[in-house]
Write an enzyme that holds these catalytic residues in place. Structure first.
Site, PDB file in Angstrom:
ATOM      1  CD  GLU A  40      39.337  46.941  36.924  1.00 27.16           C
ATOM      2  OE1 GLU A  40      40.262  46.180  36.585  1.00 27.16           O
ATOM      3  OE2 GLU A  40      39.224  48.117  36.521  1.00 27.16           O
ATOM      4  CE  LYS A 129      43.535  51.293  34.526  1.00 32.05           C
ATOM      5  NZ  LYS A 129      43.645  49.829  34.272  1.00 32.05           N
TER       6      LYS A 129
END
Length: 210
Positions: A40, A129
């Site tokens: 990412e 997350k």
């Protein structure tokens, strides 16, 4: 492919905060060589959408490329147009999670409480997350695991070092998001390789031991 598929061999998500367009492909190639399949680029990096576009062009659909620090629906749309297929957020905004799933993207929102975790899952999150990781210590995660669906993917993010993964793994973590301890702006390819090798080696050893 699902998030589980992408993380099957090495469940480590590379977070390349601060990376620049001219270096993103070379650094990602080092990570891919060592087994990383999830990368990412946080949107508060320089020209982040262009870096995502370059990475999406370079790597096949066998690799999950996308954005972190996604805060708006417009940003999600920009990531999708650039070829990104992963949306990572610091929070658990239901409308962004739902939009990501409607766009057939993989979404891992940030959560720090059980209420946020269940809300994110209800909205379709592919994984959680745990951010910042200090807010969901191993003892907390162990308690969460008694009530979360068994299949929930939990990824502590923030400050986890290679030698600190085993306690989380024993408490129910499925993998980790790796930020500045893996890559920070200005790191050389050699430094990134050394950092990545330390994480991969630690994962192999600790995952086997748990």
């Amino acid at each position: 492919m699902t998030l589980t598929d992408y993380m099957a061999d090495l469940p480590l998500l590379a977070i390349l905060r601060g990376i620049q367009n001219h270096e993103c492909v070379a650094i990602a190639e080092v990570l891919v060589e060592l087994g990383f399949r999830c990368i990412e680029v946080p949107l508060n990096s320089p020209n982040a959408i262009e870096s995502i576009r370059l990475l999406a062009q370079r790597f096949s659909s066998d690799y999950l490329i996308g954005a972190g620090t996604v805060l708006t629906l417009q940003q999600l749309e920009d990531v999708q147009k650039a070829g990104g297929r992963l949306i990572v957020m610091p929070h658990a905004d239901g409308k962004i999670i739902r939009a990501a799933k409607q766009a057939q993207m993989i979404c891992a929102p940030g959560v720090a409480t059980l209420t946020e975790a269940f809300s994110a899952l209800e909205n379709g999150a592919d994984g959680l997350k745990l951010f910042p990781a200090e807010s969901v210590a191993p003892t907390v995660l162990k308690a969460w695991r008694t009530v979360l669906p068994v299949s929930t993917i939990c990824l502590p993010v923030g400050g986890v070092k290679p030698d600190g993964m085993s306690t989380y793994l024993a408490s129910g973590a499925n993998g980790f998001g790796l930020g500045s301890n893996l890559y920070k702006a200005g790191d050389s390819l050699t430094q990134v390789r050394q950092n990545a090798e330390a994480y991969v080696q630690a994962w192999r050893q600790q995952a086997t031991a748990v």
